[in-house]
Structure formats: structure tokens, C-alpha cells
Design an enzyme around this catalytic site. Sequence first.
Site, PDB file in Angstrom:
ATOM      1  N   GLU A  34      -9.132  19.250   1.033  1.00 21.40           N
ATOM      2  CA  GLU A  34      -8.053  18.856   1.926  1.00 21.40           C
ATOM      3  C   GLU A  34      -6.679  19.088   1.315  1.00 21.40           C
ATOM      4  O   GLU A  34      -6.519  19.087   0.088  1.00 21.40           O
ATOM      5  CB  GLU A  34      -8.191  17.371   2.297  1.00 21.40           C
ATOM      6  CG  GLU A  34      -9.444  17.087   3.128  1.00 21.40           C
ATOM      7  CD  GLU A  34      -9.597  15.624   3.492  1.00 21.40           C
ATOM      8  OE1 GLU A  34     -10.210  15.345   4.540  1.00 21.40           O
ATOM      9  OE2 GLU A  34      -9.129  14.750   2.735  1.00 21.40           O
ATOM     10  N   CYS A  37       1.062  18.141  -0.524  1.00 17.95           N
ATOM     11  CA  CYS A  37       0.141  17.569  -1.508  1.00 17.95           C
ATOM     12  C   CYS A  37      -1.054  18.510  -1.633  1.00 17.95           C
ATOM     13  O   CYS A  37      -1.829  18.673  -0.690  1.00 17.95           O
ATOM     14  CB  CYS A  37      -0.290  16.177  -1.049  1.00 17.95           C
ATOM     15  SG  CYS A  37      -1.344  15.308  -2.236  1.00 17.95           S
ATOM     16  N   CYS A  87     -14.021  15.165  -7.503  1.00 17.00           N
ATOM     17  CA  CYS A  87     -13.328  14.709  -8.709  1.00 17.00           C
ATOM     18  C   CYS A  87     -14.336  14.059  -9.647  1.00 17.00           C
ATOM     19  O   CYS A  87     -15.317  13.467  -9.194  1.00 17.00           O
ATOM     20  CB  CYS A  87     -12.239  13.698  -8.332  1.00 17.00           C
ATOM     21  SG  CYS A  87     -11.119  13.282  -9.694  1.00 17.00           S
ATOM     22  N   CYS A 143     -11.851   6.951 -10.258  1.00 14.20           N
ATOM     23  CA  CYS A 143     -10.894   5.843 -10.205  1.00 14.20           C
ATOM     24  C   CYS A 143     -11.286   4.941  -9.038  1.00 14.20           C
ATOM     25  O   CYS A 143     -11.461   5.409  -7.917  1.00 14.20           O
ATOM     26  CB  CYS A 143      -9.467   6.379 -10.026  1.00 14.20           C
ATOM     27  SG  CYS A 143      -8.912   7.403 -11.407  1.00 14.20           S
ATOM     28  N   CYS A 203      -9.610   4.837  -5.504  1.00 14.46           N
ATOM     29  CA  CYS A 203      -9.375   6.140  -4.881  1.00 14.46           C
ATOM     30  C   CYS A 203     -10.615   6.605  -4.134  1.00 14.46           C
ATOM     31  O   CYS A 203     -11.715   6.648  -4.696  1.00 14.46           O
ATOM     32  CB  CYS A 203      -8.986   7.157  -5.962  1.00 14.46           C
ATOM     33  SG  CYS A 203      -8.685   8.815  -5.318  1.00 14.46           S
ATOM     34  N   GLY A 255      -8.903  15.956  -6.923  1.00 15.97           N
ATOM     35  CA  GLY A 255      -9.183  16.496  -8.241  1.00 15.97           C
ATOM     36  C   GLY A 255      -8.143  16.147  -9.292  1.00 15.97           C
ATOM     37  O   GLY A 255      -7.060  15.652  -9.002  1.00 15.97           O
ATOM     38  N   LEU A 296      -0.816   5.644 -13.770  1.00 13.89           N
ATOM     39  CA  LEU A 296      -0.959   4.571 -14.754  1.00 13.89           C
ATOM     40  C   LEU A 296      -1.750   3.391 -14.184  1.00 13.89           C
ATOM     41  O   LEU A 296      -2.811   3.045 -14.683  1.00 13.89           O
ATOM     42  CB  LEU A 296       0.426   4.116 -15.216  1.00 13.89           C
ATOM     43  CG  LEU A 296       0.446   3.149 -16.405  1.00 13.89           C
ATOM     44  CD1 LEU A 296      -0.163   3.785 -17.647  1.00 13.89           C
ATOM     45  CD2 LEU A 296       1.869   2.674 -16.686  1.00 13.89           C
ATOM     46  N   HIS A 297      -1.190   2.727 -13.174  1.00 12.82           N
ATOM     47  CA  HIS A 297      -1.891   1.732 -12.350  1.00 12.82           C
ATOM     48  C   HIS A 297      -2.259   0.426 -13.034  1.00 12.82           C
ATOM     49  O   HIS A 297      -2.730  -0.499 -12.362  1.00 12.82           O
ATOM     50  CB  HIS A 297      -3.154   2.331 -11.716  1.00 12.82           C
ATOM     51  CG  HIS A 297      -2.904   3.595 -10.963  1.00 12.82           C
ATOM     52  ND1 HIS A 297      -1.933   3.704  -9.993  1.00 12.82           N
ATOM     53  CD2 HIS A 297      -3.489   4.824 -11.049  1.00 12.82           C
ATOM     54  CE1 HIS A 297      -1.941   4.944  -9.505  1.00 12.82           C
ATOM     55  NE2 HIS A 297      -2.856   5.643 -10.135  1.00 12.82           N
ATOM     56  N   ASN A 311      -3.803   1.918  -0.217  1.00  9.50           N
ATOM     57  CA  ASN A 311      -4.206   2.423   1.092  1.00  9.50           C
ATOM     58  C   ASN A 311      -5.704   2.211   1.279  1.00  9.50           C
ATOM     59  O   ASN A 311      -6.514   2.762   0.522  1.00  9.50           O
ATOM     60  CB  ASN A 311      -3.856   3.914   1.200  1.00  9.50           C
ATOM     61  CG  ASN A 311      -2.352   4.139   1.179  1.00  9.50           C
ATOM     62  OD1 ASN A 311      -1.636   3.589   1.999  1.00  9.50           O
ATOM     63  ND2 ASN A 311      -1.879   4.923   0.216  1.00  9.50           N
ATOM     64  N   CYS A 328      -2.046   8.325   0.079  1.00 12.16           N
ATOM     65  CA  CYS A 328      -2.430   8.389  -1.327  1.00 12.16           C
ATOM     66  C   CYS A 328      -3.738   7.652  -1.571  1.00 12.16           C
ATOM     67  O   CYS A 328      -3.894   6.491  -1.208  1.00 12.16           O
ATOM     68  CB  CYS A 328      -1.314   7.780  -2.173  1.00 12.16           C
ATOM     69  SG  CYS A 328      -1.649   7.808  -3.939  1.00 12.16           S
TER      70      CYS A 328
END
Length: 398
Positions: free
Chosen positions: A120, A133, A140, A144, A147, A195, A250-251, A328, A371
Site C-alpha cells: 500500500e 507515504c 514487516c 511493533c 502497528c 516495512g 521511539l514510542h 490509530n 499511521c
Amino acid sequence: MTAVMTIPGHIDPVPVPRPVFAVDDARLNLVGLSKEAIRAALEEAGLDARQAKLRAKQLWHQIYNRGATGFDAMSDIAKGQRAWFAERFRIARPKVEVQQVSTDGTRKWLLQTDDGHDYEMVFIPDADRGTLCVSSQVGCTLNCRFCHTGTMRLVRNLNPDEIVGQVMLARDALGEWPSQPEGRLLSNIVMMGMGEPLYNFDNVRDALKIVMDGDGIALSKRRITLSTSGVVPMMARAGEEIGVNLAVSLHAVTKEVRDEIVPLNRKYGIEELLAACAAYPGANNARRITFEYVMLKDKNDSDEDARELVRLIRKYKLPAKVNLIPFNPWPGALYECSDPERVQRFSDIIFEAGISAPVRRPRGRDIMAACGQLKSAAEKKSRAELDRLAEEKQAALA
């Protein structure tokens, strides 16, 4: 070619990059090739060195400045030679399977590779810019936990033509050929799609060199941002060989929390990552490193977390800004978004320390384009089924 490193997470055991299977059209795709590679291909096809150099320059201009999709419209090349090119080469874009438009104007495309894999890309229009984007892999490895893409297996790396092709498709859709350096809707690129770009380093580098070439698409490196979850050994090379802006997912600011939500942290910890950021070539106050920080309710959003983030940025003397990203949601997600008041308080603490910390407005949520929401239909097929389909296609072509 950079091999995928062994890291904790959901990893396809098949070596990457996977072989690209034979396609219906065996002509060489010129998209994604460097100028020198196009010249070499023309020589190999039978042109003498002088002709190959001239025609390579003309083809480059037609493909990347004029947006050509075939040879018929190339008025600077004789008709007979256009036919000769068309017999041997093609100018191909990725196949578009589905296009969606959000109520806020965000666009999402589901694309398909020649060997049948889905990925995508997303275009986000704003008043002063338009950001594409771009994906670098199908799936991937990083897993995470906030995600959606991270719940997919890695199928394979995208090749330069599949990466550059995303930019060209967006320019097609926006009607932005011939290429102009200023005054266009697609003004920025972020390597933040599906990815981890630094696990597909060579292909990402080669694709971005084409995008940045002044004789073609001509997008300035200052308008391109590469996002990494923290592949520390490749960060210096990215600065030296690509030279675009750096963003770091980072998160979290503690080992315990980042180990949980960004498993790569178990291999390259926060301190090692921030030291690599401090050494990133070209980083300065005019080209700050962006730290992406997704806001997860009761997980990483306390006042103490905000103060620790400030402390770490100051400790490493980083020219930095922080993008705060409201989480999200997606089906099956383990987390909730922080309350708006909590997000604002977190932002205020960082701003008060003299560090920019804007709250990113969610875009494209209604079409799963925001995101952390990207996840292609390819994941619905098992690895065994994808291999079976590829084998059947090979047999049919034999």
C-alpha cells in the site's frame, strides 16, 4: 545486498529478498534503473556506445520528467527506433488493485507486484504540502505491537522500480507531469509505509537517488524523510549514502515499555539508538531528527515519560522535534489512544523545555490509511498458499 538481521518478532523463515518469479511480460522494465544501468541495457541490446549514451539520456528525461508510460509519445526519438525500444523494454508502474479516498482527502492505493504480492501507499494533502507515504517492503519483520503492518509476515523486499513506481503513480493520479521542482501537490515523501526501510537499504537508496535526481523527478533530499524503528548499524550509512531527513520510531523512554511495543529495542536499546542519532550525518538545528511517539493510554503517556524524553534529548544534545501521534485503532489492537487532555499535557511539558512537540492530526482513519494502520490483503494468504500460487504461475508460463 543487505540481509535481514535476526531480531525478536514475527519473521518469515524464508530468506529475504525472495526470488521474483517470471512475469507475463519478459521485457526489461526501465523504471528503477539508474542512468548508467539504462545505458548498459541499451548497449547490451545492440546500440553502439555513443547511441546508447544519447538514448539513455533521452529515455531518462521522458520517463522521469515527462512521465512517459510507453515509447509511442517520445517525439524526440524516431518512430522506427521507438518500435525497437518497445520490443525490448517496458516502462511499467505497479498494478493498482484498489483506490480509496478518505473524507479528509487522504488517498490510499492497494498495489500489486508482478509476482502477485500486495502493498500500500498513501497520499496526504495539506494546505501547504502534499506528502506521499511510501512502502519499502511487503509486510514487516518488526512486529511493533501498536502497528497493524507489524502483524503481517515479511513476504519480500520491494525492488527500486516498485518503490519509484509509487511516486510515479501518485504523480499520474495528481496530473503532475511534466515534473516541476516547485508548485506541485506532491511536495514531500516519507518512507513510513509498510516495512523497515533500513532492512531494504540498497533498494531504498537506489530508488531515492532516482527520485532526487535533478534531471528527473527532482525532489530535494530536504523534502524526503526516512523513518526507522532503530536499525542502528545502518543509520550512519543512511546519512552518508542517502542523506535525507531521519525520523525514529521511539514510542517509549524506558527499556521495559519499548521492549514490549518495539521488540527491536531488545537488540538495539534506547541509549545505543540515541547515540546513533547524535552521530547521524547532517543532523543540525536546520535539519532536526524527528522522534515519532505514538500515544498509548496508561502505557507511555505519563508526565514522567514526557520529562524523561526531554532528559534523553538533552543528554545526547540532539537537534530534535517530537511528533506526538494519537494511536490509530485497528481490529485486534491491544492498546487504546491516550485521552486528548493527556496528549496535550504531554506536549506541553516537552514544549516548555524548548523542544517542538506538535500533535499530529490523524488522517485517513476511515479508510485504514492512518499511521500504523497499513496492512495489505496479501497477509490473508498463507506463505504456503503464496508459494503454491507462484509455482502454478511458473508452470503455466513454462
